[in-house]
Design a protein around this motif. Structure first.
Motif, PDB file in Angstrom:
ATOM      1  N   LEU A 138      10.504   1.384   4.462  1.00  0.00           N
ATOM      2  CA  LEU A 138       9.217   0.844   4.922  1.00  0.00           C
ATOM      3  C   LEU A 138       9.240  -0.678   4.976  1.00  0.00           C
ATOM      4  N   GLU A 139       9.855  -1.306   3.986  1.00  0.00           N
ATOM      5  CA  GLU A 139       9.929  -2.778   3.989  1.00  0.00           C
ATOM      6  C   GLU A 139      10.766  -3.293   5.152  1.00  0.00           C
ATOM      7  N   ASN A 140      11.770  -2.528   5.555  1.00  0.00           N
ATOM      8  CA  ASN A 140      12.650  -2.952   6.636  1.00  0.00           C
ATOM      9  C   ASN A 140      12.202  -2.449   8.003  1.00  0.00           C
ATOM     10  N   SER A 141      11.011  -1.871   8.076  1.00  0.00           N
ATOM     11  CA  SER A 141      10.529  -1.296   9.336  1.00  0.00           C
ATOM     12  C   SER A 141      10.033  -2.349  10.317  1.00  0.00           C
ATOM     13  N   GLY A 142       9.852  -3.577   9.847  1.00  0.00           N
ATOM     14  CA  GLY A 142       9.349  -4.625  10.715  1.00  0.00           C
ATOM     15  C   GLY A 142       7.838  -4.622  10.861  1.00  0.00           C
ATOM     16  N   ARG A 143       7.187  -3.745  10.124  1.00  0.00           N
ATOM     17  CA  ARG A 143       5.726  -3.682  10.170  1.00  0.00           C
ATOM     18  C   ARG A 143       5.156  -4.448   8.989  1.00  0.00           C
ATOM     19  N   ASN A 144       3.869  -4.732   9.046  1.00  0.00           N
ATOM     20  CA  ASN A 144       3.222  -5.516   8.000  1.00  0.00           C
ATOM     21  C   ASN A 144       2.748  -4.630   6.854  1.00  0.00           C
ATOM     22  N   PHE A 145       3.682  -4.034   6.153  1.00  0.00           N
ATOM     23  CA  PHE A 145       3.365  -3.186   5.015  1.00  0.00           C
ATOM     24  C   PHE A 145       3.643  -3.924   3.713  1.00  0.00           C
ATOM     25  N   ILE A 146       2.789  -3.699   2.740  1.00  0.00           N
ATOM     26  CA  ILE A 146       3.068  -4.110   1.368  1.00  0.00           C
ATOM     27  C   ILE A 146       3.399  -2.821   0.628  1.00  0.00           C
ATOM     28  N   VAL A 147       4.595  -2.755   0.073  1.00  0.00           N
ATOM     29  CA  VAL A 147       5.092  -1.522  -0.528  1.00  0.00           C
ATOM     30  C   VAL A 147       5.532  -1.798  -1.954  1.00  0.00           C
TER      31      VAL A 147
ATOM     32  N   ARG B 240       3.794   8.809 -14.895  1.00  0.00           N
ATOM     33  CA  ARG B 240       3.239   8.845 -13.533  1.00  0.00           C
ATOM     34  C   ARG B 240       4.035   7.797 -12.781  1.00  0.00           C
ATOM     35  N   ILE B 241       4.683   8.225 -11.712  1.00  0.00           N
ATOM     36  CA  ILE B 241       5.471   7.301 -10.909  1.00  0.00           C
ATOM     37  C   ILE B 241       4.998   7.426  -9.460  1.00  0.00           C
ATOM     38  N   PHE B 242       4.923   6.289  -8.776  1.00  0.00           N
ATOM     39  CA  PHE B 242       4.275   6.305  -7.461  1.00  0.00           C
ATOM     40  C   PHE B 242       4.854   5.250  -6.543  1.00  0.00           C
ATOM     41  N   LEU B 243       4.703   5.528  -5.255  1.00  0.00           N
ATOM     42  CA  LEU B 243       4.984   4.573  -4.193  1.00  0.00           C
ATOM     43  C   LEU B 243       3.648   4.310  -3.526  1.00  0.00           C
ATOM     44  N   CYS B 244       3.247   3.053  -3.437  1.00  0.00           N
ATOM     45  CA  CYS B 244       1.975   2.666  -2.811  1.00  0.00           C
ATOM     46  C   CYS B 244       2.264   1.822  -1.584  1.00  0.00           C
ATOM     47  N   VAL B 245       1.501   2.077  -0.531  1.00  0.00           N
ATOM     48  CA  VAL B 245       1.657   1.332   0.715  1.00  0.00           C
ATOM     49  C   VAL B 245       0.280   0.876   1.198  1.00  0.00           C
ATOM     50  N   THR B 246       0.170  -0.404   1.525  1.00  0.00           N
ATOM     51  CA  THR B 246      -1.007  -0.942   2.205  1.00  0.00           C
ATOM     52  C   THR B 246      -0.513  -1.808   3.349  1.00  0.00           C
ATOM     53  N   LYS B 247      -1.406  -2.065   4.284  1.00  0.00           N
ATOM     54  CA  LYS B 247      -1.094  -3.041   5.322  1.00  0.00           C
ATOM     55  C   LYS B 247      -1.503  -4.408   4.789  1.00  0.00           C
TER      56      LYS B 247
ATOM     57  N   SER C 236      -3.331  -6.643   6.046  1.00  0.00           N
ATOM     58  CA  SER C 236      -4.767  -6.886   6.229  1.00  0.00           C
ATOM     59  C   SER C 236      -5.596  -5.651   5.913  1.00  0.00           C
ATOM     60  N   GLY C 237      -5.000  -4.687   5.243  1.00  0.00           N
ATOM     61  CA  GLY C 237      -5.635  -3.396   5.082  1.00  0.00           C
ATOM     62  C   GLY C 237      -6.562  -3.250   3.900  1.00  0.00           C
ATOM     63  N   ILE C 238      -7.331  -2.189   3.981  1.00  0.00           N
ATOM     64  CA  ILE C 238      -8.264  -1.814   2.934  1.00  0.00           C
ATOM     65  C   ILE C 238      -7.762  -0.555   2.234  1.00  0.00           C
ATOM     66  N   GLN C 239      -7.226   0.382   3.027  1.00  0.00           N
ATOM     67  CA  GLN C 239      -6.767   1.650   2.485  1.00  0.00           C
ATOM     68  C   GLN C 239      -5.413   1.507   1.803  1.00  0.00           C
ATOM     69  N   GLU C 240      -5.167   2.437   0.858  1.00  0.00           N
ATOM     70  CA  GLU C 240      -3.876   2.504   0.186  1.00  0.00           C
ATOM     71  C   GLU C 240      -3.380   3.935   0.256  1.00  0.00           C
ATOM     72  N   PHE C 241      -2.155   4.109   0.708  1.00  0.00           N
ATOM     73  CA  PHE C 241      -1.501   5.408   0.756  1.00  0.00           C
ATOM     74  C   PHE C 241      -0.500   5.460  -0.389  1.00  0.00           C
ATOM     75  N   SER C 242      -0.399   6.613  -1.031  1.00  0.00           N
ATOM     76  CA  SER C 242       0.587   6.718  -2.112  1.00  0.00           C
ATOM     77  C   SER C 242       1.213   8.101  -2.165  1.00  0.00           C
ATOM     78  N   VAL C 243       2.443   8.113  -2.617  1.00  0.00           N
ATOM     79  CA  VAL C 243       3.140   9.337  -3.000  1.00  0.00           C
ATOM     80  C   VAL C 243       3.232   9.262  -4.514  1.00  0.00           C
TER      81      VAL C 243
ATOM     82  N   THR D 173       3.053   8.143  10.335  1.00  0.00           N
ATOM     83  CA  THR D 173       1.908   8.112  11.238  1.00  0.00           C
ATOM     84  C   THR D 173       0.638   7.735  10.499  1.00  0.00           C
ATOM     85  N   VAL D 174       0.424   8.348   9.357  1.00  0.00           N
ATOM     86  CA  VAL D 174      -0.773   8.060   8.538  1.00  0.00           C
ATOM     87  C   VAL D 174      -0.775   6.591   8.116  1.00  0.00           C
ATOM     88  N   ILE D 175       0.376   6.098   7.670  1.00  0.00           N
ATOM     89  CA  ILE D 175       0.476   4.703   7.231  1.00  0.00           C
ATOM     90  C   ILE D 175       0.216   3.749   8.397  1.00  0.00           C
TER      91      ILE D 175
END
Length: 131
Positions: free
Chosen positions: A24-33, A46-53, A55-62, A125-127
């Motif tokens: 995700l970091e190397n995707s060239g998109r503006n993600f904070i991972v 509890r272990i997790f991967l969190c992704v935000t844009k 300029s984003g408000i939402q946070e996606f996590s695994v 896609t969701v991210i």
């Protein structure tokens, strides 16, 4: 509680999530991972991967949760948003104590890796569509 099993779970999950983080970091998109972890008396891991844009408000996590039970460790996983909306339920397993637990960790880790692979396009896609 078997601390060796918790350590083994953390290593295998961190390796899988770190691979996702790097992609995700190397995707060239503006993600904070970020990949992180926490623990407490009832959930020793509890272990997790969190992704935000950027300029984003939402946070996606695994997320992988490990709950201490009298007969071992209950491992569960899912992917979703910080508002509680689940995108996909991942594999769960009861990891027993002793040497049988190591083979159960290996089996669960294979299922978790497959969960990430099977849902990769859905997650990307969701991210990409997050606000």
């Amino acid at each position: 509680m078997n601390l060796d099993h918790i350590g083994s779970l953390e290593l295998v999950v961190r390796e899988l999530l770190d691979g996702w983080r790097e992609r995700l970091e190397n995707s060239g998109r503006n993600f904070i991972v970020a990949v992180g972890h926490s623990s407490n008396e009832h959930f020793p891991l509890r272990i997790f991967l969190c992704v935000t844009k950027v300029s984003g408000i939402q946070e996606f996590s695994v997320t992988v949760d490990v709950a201490a039970k009298p007969n071992g460790l209950l491992v569960s996983s899912d992917a979703g948003f910080d508002d509680g909306k689940t995108i996909a339920d991942g594999p769960s397993a009861m990891i027993g104590v002793g040497t049988e637990g190591l083979s159960q960790i290996k089996t669960w880790a294979g299922a978790f890796s497959q969960f990430l692979n099977d849902n990769e396009l859905k997650f990307i896609t969701v991210i990409a569509n997050m606000i």
